[in-house]
Every structure is written in C-alpha cells, then in structure tokens.
Design an enzyme around this catalytic site. Structure first.
Site, short mmCIF file in Angstrom:
data_model
loop_
_atom_site.label_atom_id
_atom_site.label_comp_id
_atom_site.label_asym_id
_atom_site.label_seq_id
_atom_site.Cartn_x
_atom_site.Cartn_y
_atom_site.Cartn_z
N ARG A 53 -12.46 45.53 54.56
CA ARG A 53 -13.59 45.08 53.73
C ARG A 53 -14.09 46.26 52.88
O ARG A 53 -14.42 46.12 51.72
CB ARG A 53 -14.72 44.49 54.58
CG ARG A 53 -15.94 44.13 53.75
CD ARG A 53 -16.90 43.12 54.38
NE ARG A 53 -16.98 43.15 55.81
CZ ARG A 53 -17.62 44.08 56.53
NH1 ARG A 53 -18.27 45.06 55.93
NH2 ARG A 53 -17.62 44.03 57.85
N TYR A 105 -21.00 30.73 30.75
CA TYR A 105 -20.15 30.02 31.71
C TYR A 105 -21.04 29.19 32.65
O TYR A 105 -22.04 29.68 33.17
CB TYR A 105 -19.34 31.05 32.50
CG TYR A 105 -18.47 30.41 33.55
CD1 TYR A 105 -17.38 29.63 33.19
CD2 TYR A 105 -18.76 30.54 34.90
CE1 TYR A 105 -16.59 29.01 34.15
CE2 TYR A 105 -17.97 29.94 35.87
CZ TYR A 105 -16.89 29.17 35.48
OH TYR A 105 -16.11 28.57 36.43
N ASP A 177 -19.74 39.90 30.56
CA ASP A 177 -18.60 39.14 31.09
C ASP A 177 -17.51 39.21 30.03
O ASP A 177 -17.62 38.62 28.96
CB ASP A 177 -19.04 37.70 31.37
CG ASP A 177 -17.93 36.83 31.95
OD1 ASP A 177 -16.74 37.13 31.71
OD2 ASP A 177 -18.25 35.84 32.63
N LYS A 202 -8.38 34.36 35.20
CA LYS A 202 -7.96 33.92 33.87
C LYS A 202 -6.86 34.84 33.33
O LYS A 202 -5.80 34.89 33.89
CB LYS A 202 -9.20 33.85 32.95
CG LYS A 202 -10.42 33.18 33.61
CD LYS A 202 -10.22 31.72 33.95
CE LYS A 202 -11.29 31.13 34.87
NZ LYS A 202 -12.67 31.27 34.44
#
Ligand code: PLP
Length: 384
Positions: A53, A105, A177, A202
């Site tokens: 982690r 978004y 973004d 993407k």
C-alpha cells in the site's frame, strides 16, 4: 530518474525514462511485483519497500514515468481516476471551498456535490472562462481552483495561465484534470498548475483494459500531502494494473498522432452534414477558443462531440452505426461513441445539464485507430 532524460524528445522519453532495464535479469519491461509485503533484514533495518500500500516497485515505475512525462517531481497511482480525484480532494479540510467550472466530468461533479459536502468540503461553481467574475467568487474559504481543459463533453477551453495567475495572487492551489490531453499534448505543471490528475483509464492506458488514476505534483509540501493520503486512504493501483499502464503508455504518442489526424477529418466531415446541428472540436479553426487552446496545448486530442438536429434522429442513427462501440469511457484504441445525458453525465441533474448545453441530442465520439475513411463512411450511412 535520470536528469539526462529531460533533454530527450517526448517520444524517446516514453520508452527510456525513467525506469530503465531491470537490474536483476535485464528484462526490457518492468516485472510485475505481485507482492503485498517485503522481508526486513532486521528490526531496525527496512528495505526500500515495506508494504505494497505504501510502495510497490511496479507501481513506483509507473509513478516515476508519469512524473517524468508531466515534468513533475512525484507521481502517484490510484485504483481509478475517481480515486485519484477523491484522494486529491482529501488533502482539504472541513470548511474549505473549491472553485470549479460546471462543464466537468460527471463523476467529479457527483463527488463534489454529493460526497465531499458530507465532510464539509464544498464546490463553488463558477464560469472559469470569465477571469474577472471568477476573482469575485473567491472567499476566505476558497482553497483551490479545479480545471478541466478541454472540458468534458463540450470541449470548452479554460485559460490555464490566467487561472494560475489569479490563484497565485490569492494563494490558492490549482488542480488540472489533464485526461483529455495527456502530457504529450499539454503539460499543466509547466504552466504553473500545482496538481495534475489523470484518469489513466483513458489515453494513458489506452486499450480499454484497465481502470487507473494518476496524480502528479512538483511542490514538496503537496508531495507529502498526497503521499500521506495515498497511504492513509489506500486507494492504490495494484501491480498488474500498474504494469498495464506501463505497457499502454509506451505507444501514447503514436496512438495520439493517428487519433488526432483522424479526429480532425471526422470533425470536418461532421460539420458538413445537414443532419448535424453543431460540432465541438478544438482543432476546428472556428472553435471559439482555438487560439487560446493552441497557446497552451500542442494538439487537439481525439474527442469530437456533436449534436444531432433532433431527438427523432437518435434511434435510427444508433441503429445504423456499426463501427464505434456504444459505451462509456474514451481514449481506447477502438472508437467509442457515448451519450453524455445517460452515461458520463448521469450524475448531473437534467436541468443543470441542459443549461450547460449537454442536451439529449449530444454525442461524444472518442476516435480510435480504425481507418478514418471507414469511420466517416459509417457515420455517413448512419446519418443518411
Ligand atoms: C473518466 C474520467 C474521469 C474518471 O476516471 P475513472 O478512471 O473512470 O474513475 C475523470 N476525469 C475525466 C476527464 C474522465 O474522462
């Protein structure tokens, strides 16, 4: 990360920076370190990695790669774009306000209107294209400005340098973004932005086979803050998915070169069609912010949005269209047609959506690597 890599062309850096060749066996790709924990040689002696982690070599390779490509000093990989975005919002505290445009978004809109307000972190929606009115919206609670340019799905352009100037004047953090552009076409950190985010699902992944998010920063304090959230909140990217990103990113430039060439042809074709009311693509010379976009980006990307003339056309158009998949998401090797009203922007109330121009006749095409002529022929027969 080798400093020499900064002098290399972007296409070379995609392949040669910064992870290099595996030192153990000389493998050309980064091995998948499918491991959760690491042996400690003694109680007081910890190796480079302790628990996956907090850090994993495969994840670190993709984090260093994206930091290098975005001209940052640190990268962080998360389990999805939304995990990256939500982790960034988690550096703020109750009472903090984030200035943000409405044309964003849908998932970001949902997180900021329905999730973060529960913890006292609130959005203040404003028109980011109007820098004067924007400045008047800043209150003592405002801590950050969040931008998405070009925006989703209407390809609106925000003046990154203009926003950064205002933010610096008021000591606000700027967050961008950069999913639609990727570091190949736009590098917000070099324009003064503090935090860059990607839905790596993407273009960075690029093959519609992995969900991932990335965050890149330059500033030492932000680096510590994001690292803390990444480890404390724990929405990290696994080693297999990190490897898929490393594999996908190597072809980022060739994919985008081809995609952009096709996108411009398709946008120009759509503009000529009587059945189309409007086409949105920053590569069209009559895009209202063509000059602004080209002052901050080196390309136009692969998203072409368009509106049909009437709702009656929707059903026959979709029935006849064969090549693009009808799906959410974008940035894959195959073309994807999506319908923002019920897909990416389902999280936005219809009234807000329509005010923004995200009408029921709007489609968003993510252009893939198919022959542009085949795509155009398919669109032509579906529109006829
Ligand atoms: C898809 C997308 C996101 C969300 O990313 P996920 O990987 O789906 O969680 C955020 N911003 C933009 C611009 C996107 O297209």
């Amino acid at each position: 990360m080798s400093n020499e890599s900064k002098n290399l062309d972007f296409s070379t850096r995609l392949l040669h920076a910064p992870t290099g060749i595996d030192q153990l066996y000389g493998s050309l790709t980064v091995p998948i370190f499918q491991v959760s924990t690491y042996n400690q040689s003694a109680l007081d002696e910890q190796g480079e990695f302790e628990y996956s982690r907090s850090g994993n070599p495969t994840r670190q390779a993709v984090e260093e790669t994206i930091a290098n490509l975005e001209e940052g000093t640190a990268g962080f990989a998360f389990s999805s774009g939304m995990a990256a975005i939500s982790s960034v919002f988690s550096i703020f505290s109750s009472g903090d306000e984030i200035l943000i445009g409405r044309d964003i978004y849908g998932g970001t809109y949902r997180a900021l209107t329905e999730f973060f307000p529960r913890f006292g972190i609130r959005p203040r929606f404003t028109d980011l294209s109007n820098l004067e009115s924007l400045e008047k919206e800043i209150t003592p609670s405002t801590k950050a400005i969040y931008i998405e340019t070009p925006s989703n799905p209407l390809l609106g352009i925000t003046d990154i340098r203009g926003i950064v100037n205002i933010a610096k004047k008021h000591s606000l953090i700027t967050i961008a973004d950069n999913t639609f552009m990727t570091p190949y076409l736009q590098k917000p950190l070099t324009l003064g932005v503090d935090i860059v985010i990607h839905s790596a699902t993407k273009y960075i992944g690029g093959h519609s086979d992995v969900l991932a998010g990335l965050v890149i920063v330059k500033d030492e304090k932000l680096k510590k803050q994001i690292r803390f959230v990444q480890n404390a909140f724990g929405a990290v990217l696994g080693p297999q998915d990190s490897w898929l990103l490393l594999r996908g990113i190597r072809t980022l430039q060739v994919r985008l070169d081809r995609i952009q060439e096709s996108s411009l042809k398709i946008a120009r074709f759509l503009k000529e069609q009587p059945g189309i009311e409007e086409v949105y693509y920053p590569g069209l010379e009559d895009h209202p912010d063509y000059a602004l976009h080209h002052s901050q980006a080196t390309g136009d990307g692969g998203i072409v949005s368009f509106k049909l003339n009437s709702e009656e056309q929707i059903k026959p158009f979709l029935e006849k269209l064969h090549l693009p998949a009808l799906a959410v998401s974008l940035g894959g090797v195959e073309s994807i047609l999506s319908y923002p009203a019920t897909m990416s922007h389902a999280g936005m109330p219809k009234k807000v959506r329509e005010e923004l121009g995200i009408t029921d006749t709007l489609f968003r095409l993510s252009v893939g690597l198919e022959s542009p002529e085949d795509l155009i022929n398919d669109l032509r027969q579906a529109l006829s």
